[in-house]
Write an enzyme that holds these catalytic residues in place. Structure first.
Site, PDB file in Angstrom:
ATOM      1  N   SER A 132       0.891  -1.114   0.021  1.00  0.00           N
ATOM      2  CA  SER A 132      -0.013   0.112  -0.081  1.00  0.00           C
ATOM      3  C   SER A 132       0.963   1.394   0.103  1.00  0.00           C
ATOM      4  CB  SER A 132      -1.054  -0.022   1.328  1.00  0.00           C
ATOM      5  OG  SER A 132      -1.960   0.954   1.034  1.00  0.00           O
ATOM      6  N   HIS A 168      -4.622  -1.573  -4.015  1.00  0.00           N
ATOM      7  CA  HIS A 168      -6.120  -2.165  -3.604  1.00  0.00           C
ATOM      8  C   HIS A 168      -7.041  -1.744  -4.660  1.00  0.00           C
ATOM      9  CE1 HIS A 168      -4.014  -2.381   0.332  1.00  0.00           C
ATOM     10  NE2 HIS A 168      -4.138  -1.047   0.369  1.00  0.00           N
TER      11      HIS A 168
END
Length: 241
Positions: A132, A168
């Site tokens: 991330s 994501h």
């Protein structure tokens, strides 16, 4: 043992619930260690994006014991552990950067000059990786919820990789349209994206392959079509780990 070429594994994964611990390292982190070639791996966890939470560091320590690796932490709160940050990183085979606020991570790293230290480690063959925020940071920038639930785009990444990055992609509905809009406007250059559980392996600045620790999910490249100014997305081949 340094990697043969500067290596980055930028991901949307890497952790899973442990059998007897809070978490374990999933296949992507194991892959990062394999890329280093180390037989007695030394992994440096960097939790800046999450505020260097000591409780999470403890979970990472447990994951290291399960894997049989030596794990240390580069905490910048309340102060760095050493004045020689590059030297600290060079003592490790893999640097794994955790998720959280990429905007805050980049701001704190800038204050401490960590970007130059990361570049030195990368050029020396330390495998850089992360999830991330720990994926976006190596690129020019990407989409983030660092400022609130409405996604914004950061463009002050370290730029070791001359691309944008989306994370994501399959689990947060606004990620795809935000990336498409940023690429179409020119705010981001050609951009590589990952679904949860997927990762992008770069040797130098070249994307070598996309991999996944899950049976589903994929990776993508988004580029601007110059004639129309529209963002076009292409699905990349992906190898299941």
């Amino acid at each position: 043992m340094p990697a043969e070429r500067p290596t980055i594994l930028a991901t949307s994964g890497g952790y899973r619930p442990g059998a007897r611990t809070h978490l374990e390292f999933h296949r992507l982190v194991h892959f990062a260690v394999e890329l280093s070639g180390a037989t007695r791996p030394r992994l440096c966890h960097v939790g800046t994006a999450g505020g260097d939470q000591r409780s999470f560091n403890a979970h990472v320590d447990e994951a290291g014991r399960v894997a049989g690796w030596e794990v240390s932490h580069l905490n910048l709160f309340t102060m760095p552990p050493t004045a020689d940050l590059a030297g600290f990183l060079l003592e490790h085979d893999v640097v794994w950067v955790g998720g959280g606020s990429v905007a805050n991570l980049l701001a704190v790293w800038e204050v401490h000059g960590l970007g130059a230290a990361m570049r030195r480690a990368w050029e020396a063959g330390v495998v850089l990786g992360g999830v991330s925020a720990g994926s976006i940071c190596w690129h020019v920038g990407g989409s983030t919820d660092s400022f609130g639930p409405e996604l914004r785009v950061v463009t002050n990444g370290l730029g070791l990789l001359p691309y944008g990055n989306g994370v994501h992609y399959d689990s947060e509905a606004l990620r795809r349209p935000t990336i498409h809009a940023a690429v179409a406007s020119g705010a981001l250059p050609l951009t590589y994206c990952t679904d949860d559980g997927a990762g992008l392996l770069y040797r130098g600045t070249e994307l070598v392959e996309a991999v996944s620790e899950r049976r589903s999910g994929g990776a993508y490249v988004v580029r601007r079509e110059e004639s129309s100014g529209i963002a076009q997305e292409e699905t990349l081949d992906i190898r299941r780990l």
